[in-house]
Design a protein around this motif. Sequence first.
Motif, PDB file in Angstrom:
ATOM      1  N   SER A  41     -29.652  -2.810  -5.739  1.00  0.00           N
ATOM      2  CA  SER A  41     -29.648  -1.986  -6.741  1.00  0.00           C
ATOM      3  C   SER A  41     -28.480  -1.694  -7.850  1.00  0.00           C
ATOM      4  O   SER A  41     -28.994  -1.721  -8.843  1.00  0.00           O
ATOM      5  N   ILE A  42     -27.492  -2.527  -7.287  1.00  0.00           N
ATOM      6  CA  ILE A  42     -26.219  -2.169  -8.599  1.00  0.00           C
ATOM      7  C   ILE A  42     -25.680  -3.795  -8.745  1.00  0.00           C
ATOM      8  O   ILE A  42     -25.585  -3.990  -9.729  1.00  0.00           O
ATOM      9  N   VAL A  43     -25.308  -4.417  -7.739  1.00  0.00           N
ATOM     10  CA  VAL A  43     -24.653  -5.526  -7.804  1.00  0.00           C
ATOM     11  C   VAL A  43     -25.725  -6.836  -8.315  1.00  0.00           C
ATOM     12  O   VAL A  43     -25.351  -7.540  -9.237  1.00  0.00           O
ATOM     13  N   LEU A  44     -26.591  -7.028  -7.648  1.00  0.00           N
ATOM     14  CA  LEU A  44     -27.310  -8.335  -7.665  1.00  0.00           C
ATOM     15  C   LEU A  44     -27.894  -8.131  -9.226  1.00  0.00           C
ATOM     16  O   LEU A  44     -28.106  -9.444  -9.793  1.00  0.00           O
ATOM     17  N   PRO A  45     -28.644  -7.121  -9.532  1.00  0.00           N
ATOM     18  CA  PRO A  45     -29.474  -7.290 -10.775  1.00  0.00           C
ATOM     19  C   PRO A  45     -28.225  -7.520 -12.120  1.00  0.00           C
ATOM     20  O   PRO A  45     -28.768  -8.356 -12.954  1.00  0.00           O
ATOM     21  N   GLN A  46     -27.215  -7.053 -11.852  1.00  0.00           N
ATOM     22  CA  GLN A  46     -26.183  -7.528 -12.980  1.00  0.00           C
ATOM     23  C   GLN A  46     -25.708  -9.097 -12.677  1.00  0.00           C
ATOM     24  O   GLN A  46     -25.252  -9.770 -13.455  1.00  0.00           O
ATOM     25  N   ALA A  47     -25.514  -9.484 -11.356  1.00  0.00           N
ATOM     26  CA  ALA A  47     -24.996 -10.744 -11.135  1.00  0.00           C
ATOM     27  C   ALA A  47     -26.178 -11.838 -11.572  1.00  0.00           C
ATOM     28  O   ALA A  47     -25.745 -12.834 -12.108  1.00  0.00           O
ATOM     29  N   PHE A  48     -27.424 -11.600 -11.287  1.00  0.00           N
ATOM     30  CA  PHE A  48     -28.426 -12.202 -11.607  1.00  0.00           C
ATOM     31  C   PHE A  48     -28.195 -12.855 -13.026  1.00  0.00           C
ATOM     32  O   PHE A  48     -28.676 -14.253 -13.356  1.00  0.00           O
ATOM     33  N   ARG A  49     -28.188 -11.787 -14.109  1.00  0.00           N
ATOM     34  CA  ARG A  49     -28.110 -12.276 -15.507  1.00  0.00           C
ATOM     35  C   ARG A  49     -27.093 -13.127 -15.554  1.00  0.00           C
ATOM     36  O   ARG A  49     -27.306 -13.933 -16.666  1.00  0.00           O
ATOM     37  N   THR A  50     -26.000 -13.495 -14.971  1.00  0.00           N
ATOM     38  CA  THR A  50     -24.991 -14.352 -15.252  1.00  0.00           C
ATOM     39  C   THR A  50     -25.169 -15.561 -14.502  1.00  0.00           C
ATOM     40  O   THR A  50     -24.565 -16.549 -15.156  1.00  0.00           O
ATOM     41  N   VAL A  51     -25.873 -15.842 -13.635  1.00  0.00           N
ATOM     42  CA  VAL A  51     -26.067 -16.989 -12.678  1.00  0.00           C
ATOM     43  C   VAL A  51     -27.625 -17.860 -13.200  1.00  0.00           C
ATOM     44  O   VAL A  51     -27.626 -18.506 -12.407  1.00  0.00           O
ATOM     45  N   ILE A  52     -28.188 -17.331 -14.004  1.00  0.00           N
ATOM     46  CA  ILE A  52     -29.320 -17.885 -14.355  1.00  0.00           C
ATOM     47  C   ILE A  52     -29.162 -19.358 -14.643  1.00  0.00           C
ATOM     48  O   ILE A  52     -29.805 -20.325 -14.103  1.00  0.00           O
ATOM     49  N   PRO A  53     -28.261 -19.846 -15.695  1.00  0.00           N
ATOM     50  CA  PRO A  53     -28.317 -21.283 -15.775  1.00  0.00           C
ATOM     51  C   PRO A  53     -27.604 -22.165 -14.720  1.00  0.00           C
ATOM     52  O   PRO A  53     -28.241 -23.143 -14.644  1.00  0.00           O
ATOM     53  N   PRO A  54     -26.533 -21.533 -13.957  1.00  0.00           N
ATOM     54  CA  PRO A  54     -26.198 -22.568 -12.884  1.00  0.00           C
ATOM     55  C   PRO A  54     -27.336 -22.719 -11.765  1.00  0.00           C
ATOM     56  O   PRO A  54     -27.188 -23.528 -11.306  1.00  0.00           O
ATOM     57  N   ILE A  55     -28.183 -21.418 -11.453  1.00  0.00           N
ATOM     58  CA  ILE A  55     -28.858 -21.684 -10.547  1.00  0.00           C
ATOM     59  C   ILE A  55     -30.058 -22.796 -11.045  1.00  0.00           C
ATOM     60  O   ILE A  55     -30.689 -23.628 -10.202  1.00  0.00           O
ATOM     61  N   GLY A  56     -30.627 -22.665 -12.351  1.00  0.00           N
ATOM     62  CA  GLY A  56     -31.378 -23.856 -12.773  1.00  0.00           C
ATOM     63  C   GLY A  56     -30.927 -25.206 -12.957  1.00  0.00           C
ATOM     64  O   GLY A  56     -31.572 -26.030 -12.320  1.00  0.00           O
ATOM     65  N   SER A  57     -29.472 -25.307 -12.915  1.00  0.00           N
ATOM     66  CA  SER A  57     -28.918 -26.684 -12.884  1.00  0.00           C
ATOM     67  C   SER A  57     -29.006 -26.974 -11.372  1.00  0.00           C
ATOM     68  O   SER A  57     -29.094 -28.498 -11.006  1.00  0.00           O
ATOM     69  N   THR A  58     -28.861 -26.168 -10.467  1.00  0.00           N
ATOM     70  CA  THR A  58     -28.699 -26.364  -8.936  1.00  0.00           C
ATOM     71  C   THR A  58     -30.080 -26.875  -8.636  1.00  0.00           C
ATOM     72  O   THR A  58     -30.380 -27.868  -7.683  1.00  0.00           O
TER      73      THR A  58
END
Length: 214
Positions: free
Chosen positions: A131-148
């Motif tokens: 509820s707290i951590v992942l929703p915020q973390a997800f916003r920052t990791v979209i580009p590197p997940i796409g590259s992976t």
Amino acid sequence: MNVLTENFSLYGKGFLGTVELTVFASILALILGFVMAACRVAPVGSLRVLGTVWVTVLRNTPLTLLFFAVLLGLPRFGLVLPFQLFAILALGCYTSAFICEVLRSGINTVPTGQGEAARSLGMTFGQTLNSIVLPQAFRTVIPPIGSTLIALAKNSAIAGAFSVTELLGTYRTLSERGYNIIWTFVWIAVGYLIITLSISALFHAMEKRWGVAR
């Protein structure tokens, strides 16, 4: 063009095979990557060890060796599945280690005070993470997940060496039919380009909608 037009069904079968490998292995990688990232930041020491071992072993194992281990090793222990499922398992597990580290880096960008505030309100670790951590973390990791995941799509070419239907493997059949090898690989490259650009466009759209403004 005759290489493509005269063998369109063969190219199409290989293209769809690569798409299937990419989609299903990506789903597996995202699920396992999320689980292992949660383990790596968990307050339980044994879970952190599990996540660390998973990432360390898979990130430092050549993907070809992992294919050999999964496709040739698991049947010796009585686990017999179609080669395509074995390939999805190998690709998904391998990529999950990289997804895990991407997610963990995103989790580390969230201020620790937010997690402490959540715990002070009586929220469990799972509730805080979801509820707290992942929703915020997800916003920052979209580009590197796409590259992976783009790297996963290209890594799927290894599956062709293990009797799995995929795009790169079509060159063997076309070579036996006497077609020009250069144009054979040109159209294979076009197929991979379509797949990787599609993934890139999808994650670009996701970044524009949910990503952190730079």
